[in-house]
Each structure stands twice: as C-alpha cells, then as structure tokens.
Design a protein around this motif. Structure first.
Motif, PDB file in Angstrom:
ATOM      1  N   LEU A 224       0.830  -1.202   0.000  1.00 32.36           N
ATOM      2  CA  LEU A 224       0.000   0.000   0.000  1.00 32.36           C
ATOM      3  C   LEU A 224       0.865   1.252   0.000  1.00 32.36           C
ATOM      4  CD1 LEU A 224      -3.084   0.221  -0.047  1.00 32.36           C
ATOM      5  CD2 LEU A 224      -3.018   0.716   2.399  1.00 32.36           C
ATOM      6  N   GLY A 225       2.030   1.165   0.631  1.00 31.14           N
ATOM      7  CA  GLY A 225       2.925   2.320   0.659  1.00 31.14           C
ATOM      8  C   GLY A 225       3.642   2.567  -0.645  1.00 31.14           C
ATOM      9  N   LEU A 226       3.620   1.577  -1.561  1.00 27.64           N
ATOM     10  CA  LEU A 226       4.313   1.721  -2.846  1.00 27.64           C
ATOM     11  C   LEU A 226       3.427   2.308  -3.942  1.00 27.64           C
ATOM     12  CD1 LEU A 226       6.311  -1.657  -2.949  1.00 27.64           C
ATOM     13  CD2 LEU A 226       7.229   0.626  -2.540  1.00 27.64           C
ATOM     14  N   VAL A 227       2.097   2.331  -3.712  1.00 25.11           N
ATOM     15  CA  VAL A 227       1.191   2.830  -4.748  1.00 25.11           C
ATOM     16  C   VAL A 227       0.844   4.291  -4.456  1.00 25.11           C
ATOM     17  CG1 VAL A 227       0.249   0.538  -5.123  1.00 25.11           C
ATOM     18  CG2 VAL A 227      -0.884   2.059  -3.522  1.00 25.11           C
ATOM     19  N   PRO A 228       0.451   5.054  -5.497  1.00 20.63           N
ATOM     20  CA  PRO A 228       0.069   6.454  -5.270  1.00 20.63           C
ATOM     21  C   PRO A 228      -1.049   6.578  -4.244  1.00 20.63           C
ATOM     22  CG  PRO A 228       0.302   5.984  -7.612  1.00 20.63           C
ATOM     23  CD  PRO A 228       0.383   4.664  -6.906  1.00 20.63           C
ATOM     24  N   GLY A 229      -1.087   7.731  -3.559  1.00 21.30           N
ATOM     25  CA  GLY A 229      -2.049   7.930  -2.483  1.00 21.30           C
ATOM     26  C   GLY A 229      -3.495   7.758  -2.898  1.00 21.30           C
ATOM     27  N   GLU A 230      -3.842   8.255  -4.091  1.00 22.31           N
ATOM     28  CA  GLU A 230      -5.232   8.139  -4.545  1.00 22.31           C
ATOM     29  C   GLU A 230      -5.597   6.688  -4.804  1.00 22.31           C
ATOM     30  OE1 GLU A 230      -9.077   9.012  -5.656  1.00 22.31           O
ATOM     31  OE2 GLU A 230      -7.591  10.175  -4.543  1.00 22.31           O
ATOM     32  N   VAL A 231      -4.660   5.941  -5.370  1.00 16.09           N
ATOM     33  CA  VAL A 231      -4.902   4.512  -5.623  1.00 16.09           C
ATOM     34  C   VAL A 231      -5.054   3.776  -4.292  1.00 16.09           C
ATOM     35  CG1 VAL A 231      -3.931   2.396  -6.596  1.00 16.09           C
ATOM     36  CG2 VAL A 231      -3.668   4.559  -7.811  1.00 16.09           C
ATOM     37  N   ALA A 232      -4.191   4.092  -3.332  1.00 19.66           N
ATOM     38  CA  ALA A 232      -4.274   3.468  -2.018  1.00 19.66           C
ATOM     39  C   ALA A 232      -5.623   3.759  -1.358  1.00 19.66           C
ATOM     40  CB  ALA A 232      -3.134   3.967  -1.129  1.00 19.66           C
ATOM     41  N   ARG A 233      -6.114   4.987  -1.530  1.00 15.57           N
ATOM     42  CA  ARG A 233      -7.404   5.340  -0.936  1.00 15.57           C
ATOM     43  C   ARG A 233      -8.538   4.532  -1.552  1.00 15.57           C
ATOM     44  NH1 ARG A 233     -11.797   7.776  -1.889  1.00 15.57           N
ATOM     45  NH2 ARG A 233     -11.176   8.273  -4.026  1.00 15.57           N
ATOM     46  N   ARG A 234      -8.503   4.376  -2.890  1.00 14.53           N
ATOM     47  CA  ARG A 234      -9.571   3.625  -3.560  1.00 14.53           C
ATOM     48  C   ARG A 234      -9.541   2.152  -3.140  1.00 14.53           C
ATOM     49  NH1 ARG A 234      -8.168   6.749  -8.222  1.00 14.53           N
ATOM     50  NH2 ARG A 234      -7.005   4.990  -9.097  1.00 14.53           N
ATOM     51  N   ILE A 235      -8.322   1.602  -3.009  1.00 12.57           N
ATOM     52  CA  ILE A 235      -8.212   0.200  -2.593  1.00 12.57           C
ATOM     53  C   ILE A 235      -8.738   0.032  -1.173  1.00 12.57           C
ATOM     54  CG2 ILE A 235      -6.578  -1.659  -2.072  1.00 12.57           C
ATOM     55  CD1 ILE A 235      -4.812  -0.606  -4.330  1.00 12.57           C
ATOM     56  N   ALA A 236      -8.351   0.964  -0.303  1.00 15.26           N
ATOM     57  CA  ALA A 236      -8.808   0.883   1.086  1.00 15.26           C
ATOM     58  C   ALA A 236     -10.328   0.947   1.168  1.00 15.26           C
ATOM     59  CB  ALA A 236      -8.185   2.008   1.914  1.00 15.26           C
ATOM     60  N   TYR A 237     -10.940   1.847   0.381  1.00 13.98           N
ATOM     61  CA  TYR A 237     -12.400   1.963   0.400  1.00 13.98           C
ATOM     62  C   TYR A 237     -13.055   0.705  -0.177  1.00 13.98           C
ATOM     63  CZ  TYR A 237     -17.120   3.560  -0.545  1.00 13.98           C
ATOM     64  OH  TYR A 237     -18.482   3.656  -0.600  1.00 13.98           O
ATOM     65  N   ALA A 238     -12.392   0.089  -1.176  1.00 15.73           N
ATOM     66  CA  ALA A 238     -12.951  -1.110  -1.802  1.00 15.73           C
ATOM     67  C   ALA A 238     -13.019  -2.271  -0.838  1.00 15.73           C
ATOM     68  CB  ALA A 238     -12.125  -1.491  -3.031  1.00 15.73           C
ATOM     69  N   MET A 239     -12.270  -2.214   0.269  1.00 13.97           N
ATOM     70  CA  MET A 239     -12.344  -3.271   1.284  1.00 13.97           C
ATOM     71  C   MET A 239     -13.780  -3.464   1.761  1.00 13.97           C
ATOM     72  SD  MET A 239      -9.371  -4.709   2.327  1.00 13.97           S
ATOM     73  CE  MET A 239      -7.602  -4.434   2.295  1.00 13.97           C
ATOM     74  N   SER A 240     -14.543  -2.363   1.809  1.00 15.85           N
ATOM     75  CA  SER A 240     -15.921  -2.442   2.315  1.00 15.85           C
ATOM     76  C   SER A 240     -16.828  -3.207   1.372  1.00 15.85           C
ATOM     77  CB  SER A 240     -16.473  -1.026   2.535  1.00 15.85           C
ATOM     78  OG  SER A 240     -16.576  -0.329   1.297  1.00 15.85           O
ATOM     79  N   ARG A 241     -16.395  -3.391   0.128  1.00 12.29           N
ATOM     80  CA  ARG A 241     -17.237  -4.075  -0.854  1.00 12.29           C
ATOM     81  C   ARG A 241     -16.779  -5.516  -1.092  1.00 12.29           C
ATOM     82  NH1 ARG A 241     -16.571   1.052  -3.382  1.00 12.29           N
ATOM     83  NH2 ARG A 241     -15.150   0.243  -4.972  1.00 12.29           N
ATOM     84  N   THR A 242     -15.888  -6.018  -0.254  1.00 14.97           N
ATOM     85  CA  THR A 242     -15.374  -7.380  -0.455  1.00 14.97           C
ATOM     86  C   THR A 242     -15.885  -8.375   0.587  1.00 14.97           C
ATOM     87  OG1 THR A 242     -13.407  -6.914   0.898  1.00 14.97           O
ATOM     88  CG2 THR A 242     -13.247  -6.465  -1.468  1.00 14.97           C
ATOM     89  N   THR A 243     -16.681  -7.894   1.540  1.00 14.90           N
ATOM     90  CA  THR A 243     -17.091  -8.785   2.637  1.00 14.90           C
ATOM     91  C   THR A 243     -18.050  -9.878   2.195  1.00 14.90           C
ATOM     92  OG1 THR A 243     -18.816  -7.184   3.208  1.00 14.90           O
ATOM     93  CG2 THR A 243     -16.731  -7.037   4.409  1.00 14.90           C
ATOM     94  N   THR A 244     -18.808  -9.643   1.123  1.00 11.06           N
ATOM     95  CA  THR A 244     -19.811 -10.624   0.694  1.00 11.06           C
ATOM     96  C   THR A 244     -19.360 -11.463  -0.491  1.00 11.06           C
ATOM     97  OG1 THR A 244     -20.869  -8.962  -0.721  1.00 11.06           O
ATOM     98  CG2 THR A 244     -21.690  -9.172   1.536  1.00 11.06           C
ATOM     99  N   ILE A 245     -18.100 -11.329  -0.888  1.00  9.85           N
ATOM    100  CA  ILE A 245     -17.603 -12.101  -2.031  1.00  9.85           C
ATOM    101  C   ILE A 245     -17.487 -13.565  -1.647  1.00  9.85           C
ATOM    102  CG2 ILE A 245     -15.667 -12.430  -3.611  1.00  9.85           C
ATOM    103  CD1 ILE A 245     -15.097  -9.511  -3.445  1.00  9.85           C
ATOM    104  N   ARG A 246     -17.990 -14.447  -2.506  1.00  8.31           N
ATOM    105  CA  ARG A 246     -17.982 -15.879  -2.242  1.00  8.31           C
ATOM    106  C   ARG A 246     -16.558 -16.433  -2.365  1.00  8.31           C
ATOM    107  NH1 ARG A 246     -22.660 -18.902  -3.082  1.00  8.31           N
ATOM    108  NH2 ARG A 246     -21.408 -20.456  -4.183  1.00  8.31           N
ATOM    109  N   ALA A 247     -16.315 -17.517  -1.638  1.00  6.53           N
ATOM    110  CA  ALA A 247     -14.994 -18.141  -1.642  1.00  6.53           C
ATOM    111  C   ALA A 247     -14.607 -18.639  -3.033  1.00  6.53           C
ATOM    112  CB  ALA A 247     -14.954 -19.292  -0.636  1.00  6.53           C
ATOM    113  N   ASP A 248     -15.593 -19.167  -3.788  1.00  8.50           N
ATOM    114  CA  ASP A 248     -15.257 -19.670  -5.118  1.00  8.50           C
ATOM    115  C   ASP A 248     -14.857 -18.529  -6.049  1.00  8.50           C
ATOM    116  OD1 ASP A 248     -17.811 -18.639  -5.109  1.00  8.50           O
ATOM    117  OD2 ASP A 248     -18.636 -20.101  -6.501  1.00  8.50           O
ATOM    118  N   ALA A 249     -15.468 -17.346  -5.856  1.00  8.23           N
ATOM    119  CA  ALA A 249     -15.099 -16.187  -6.670  1.00  8.23           C
ATOM    120  C   ALA A 249     -13.671 -15.750  -6.347  1.00  8.23           C
ATOM    121  CB  ALA A 249     -16.072 -15.039  -6.429  1.00  8.23           C
ATOM    122  N   ILE A 250     -13.302 -15.784  -5.077  1.00  6.97           N
ATOM    123  CA  ILE A 250     -11.935 -15.433  -4.688  1.00  6.97           C
ATOM    124  C   ILE A 250     -10.939 -16.427  -5.290  1.00  6.97           C
ATOM    125  CG2 ILE A 250     -10.359 -15.275  -2.722  1.00  6.97           C
ATOM    126  CD1 ILE A 250     -12.629 -14.128  -1.094  1.00  6.97           C
ATOM    127  N   GLY A 251     -11.344 -17.696  -5.349  1.00  4.60           N
ATOM    128  CA  GLY A 251     -10.488 -18.699  -5.968  1.00  4.60           C
ATOM    129  C   GLY A 251     -10.262 -18.414  -7.445  1.00  4.60           C
TER     130      GLY A 251
END
Length: 346
Positions: A154-181
């Motif tokens: 996270l420290g290697l990517v630009p700040g705006e990209v890091a912010r978007r990734i951090a916010y996207a964490m909130s949209r990953t809680t319902t992802i199915r295990a098979d989709a992650i695979g």
C-alpha cells in the motif's frame, strides 16, 4: 479414574490425528511451527483435529511420538514438494521462459491454490496488479497478504490509488470463496505465468522490421505519421528501419562480399541499375556495393545494368527490398553486424 474420556487404541488413530498429537506436543514444549506455510485445507484439517483431541494417556502419546521420530529418522531425502518450491530450488538453473510456463501450468492445475503463487510475489512485483486490476481485486489481494506485506504494498502505490483500494475493502465482505479462488487463478496466470514480455523485440524494432519490407511510399507515410503523433517513438522506429539508402552508413565495406552470395543476380542488377539512375542516396548505396566487391564482379554487374533498360518503380523497389532482406538475414544469422548510428557519431 472412572468417568474420564479414554483415548482410542494407537492402531486405530488416523494419520491426521497422530499429526495433531505431535503438533500439540511440540506447541506445549514451546516449539515455533510455521503452520501458515501449509495449504489452507491442511491448516483447517489440523485445526479440527486439534479441537477434537481429548485426554491422551502417556503410553499412547509416547508411542505416537516414537513413531513420528522413527519416520523422521528414516527420511534420507526431502523433495521440494510443490512446483513453486521446485522452481525456487532451480532458480538460475532453468530458463525464465520455462519458469513462466511451469508457473502458468501450476496455476491452472485442479486442486492447486493459485493464491500461493500470487502471494509469493514481492511487493514491488504486485504493483502491476494494483495498476491493472479493479480496486476490489486489489483489496482482495491485500486481504490475503500478511499485514506487514500489505502495508508495504500500500505504501508503494500512489495515495489516490491506495485510498480507492482501502475503500474497496468495504465491498469485499460478501464475495464468495469460489469467486476469490477464480480471482486468484486469473492473477496467477496473468501476473505470474505470463510475467515475461509478450514480444522479444521492442515495438520500435517490430514496426521497423515491417516497414523495411514495405514499399517506400508506405514507409514514408507511416513514419511521417508516427513522427507527428509521437516524435520519440517515431525516432526509435526510424533508427530501427534499414533501407537501401542506409547501406553506405550501416553496412561495413568488408561485409559487402558476405551478403552478395545470398542475392539473386537479377534482383541485384535491377536494384543497382535503378539506384544508379535515380541518383542521390540510392546511387551512393549502389556505388558502396560496387566499390567493395571484386573488380571482375563489379564490371560484370555494370555491364548488365547498362543492358537491362528501363526498370519499373515497383520492380526497382522489390529488387532493393530483396537486397535489404539479404542484409537483414545475414544480421539475424550473426554473419555481419550493422553499424549503429551512435557508434558512428562516437
């Protein structure tokens, strides 16, 4: 001690139950076991077995421990145990293209956890994933990483990209295990199996090689357009282009006899005759070839050039392209080396 649970006879214990006993014994004695290196399925099975352990009598525990020690003593050789481990042990001993192909095969093999391959990349090697994939995919990647490595990435990517990734964490809680695979498989194939460049040559070299075999009018139009669109790229293409007019500056005098044997006599006569009749840079190229071959051969060619008559432009270009192609083939075969403009300037 009536009423206390009893342990099943040692002979009826499964290997996974025995493994759990040994692990519990080592943990009790302060052993630091790298259990996170095990496949996720093995970690889960071991945890369930540890949870199912009850009171173990001393005789059974000692018997299982002795069996484990005996098997360990009988091991004469430990193999890597996985394709990725084998690749690490062969690092520097097999080609990078073979490594890439084997990693791609391993990622697509049924039952193989592709995330193990992805997570083995360094933080720097994961930067293209954060750049090329959606923030949600990058967020899943960070979630799979150990905390320290995730923070490093996270420290290697630009700040705006890091912010978007951090916010996207909130949209990953319902992802199915098979989709992650499936995401892991895709990342392993895209960023681990195909880590090598798609082409061995640069873009400038590839388009330059194509333009070398194109008619002069097409070559000039394309090059003019490239220079207008992207001057830096256009200059690179121009340097990669080798035409009949470039022969005096790029083909060493001593190399002229080496390429003549591979040129059809009729093509050579038409190429030289048309170039001499055109004048300018083309005539200079013809003179360079004629002046650096045997006197007898040059005299014969000049005689045939005088007899060939009018040469159509299309025939002239085709003949000159044949000469250039023969020179290029000699370069590819390592027979000759073209003079580089920078060398000439030096």
């Amino acid at each position: 001690m009536t009423g206390l649970p009893t342990t099943a006879p040692r002979s009826s214990l499964s290997r996974s139950r025995k493994a759990a006993m040994v692990v519990q014994l080592l943990l009790r004695d302060g052993g630091d076991l790298p259990l996170s290196d095990l496949p996720e399925a093995a970690q889960a099975r071991l945890t369930r077995e540890l949870g199912a352990l009850n009171l173990i009598d001393r005789e059974t525990l000692h018997s299982v421990a002795r069996e484990f020690a005996t098997e360990l003593a009988d091991v004469a050789l430990t193999a890597p145990g996985s394709v990725e481990a084998a690749l690490k042990s062969l690092d520097g001993r097999i080609s990078s293209s073979t490594v890439a192909r084997l990693r791609e095969e391993a990622a697509g093999t049924s039952g193989r956890d592709p995330w193990a391959i992805v997570l083995d990349l360094s933080a720097e090697e994961m930067i293209p994933i954060t750049e090329g994939e959606s923030p949600e995919v990058a967020a899943i990647l960070l979630s799979k990483l150990p905390t320290a490595k995730a923070a490093e990435l996270l420290g290697l990517v630009p700040g705006e990209v890091a912010r978007r990734i951090a916010y996207a964490m909130s949209r990953t809680t319902t992802i199915r295990a098979d989709a992650i695979g499936r995401i892991g498989t895709g990342l392993a194939q895209q960023y681990c199996g195909a880590a090598l460049p798609a082409f061995a040559e640069t873009a400038e070299s590839r388009i330059g090689a194509i333009l070398n075999s194109s008619p002069a009018s097409t070559r000039d139009q394309v090059l003019e357009g490239l220079m207008a669109e992207d001057r830096s790229f256009g200059e690179g293409v121009r340097k990669a282009i080798f035409t009949f007019a470039d022969i005096p500056a790029r083909l060493a005098a001593l190399d002229v006899p080496k390429i003549l044997r591979d040129i059809d006599q009729a093509d050579l006569v038409r190429a030289l005759g048309a170039a001499a009749g055109t004048g300018g840079a083309l005539a200079a190229a013809a003179d360079h070839l004629l002046d650096n071959m045997s006197t007898r051969m040059a005299d014969n060619l000049r005689e045939e050039m005088g007899e060939v008559g009018t040469i159509k432009q299309s025939e002239a270009e085709a003949a000159q392209t044949a000469v250039v192609s023969a020179i290029r083939a000699a370069v590819d075969a390592g027979t000759i080396t073209l003079i580089v403009e920078e060398d000439e300037a030096a």
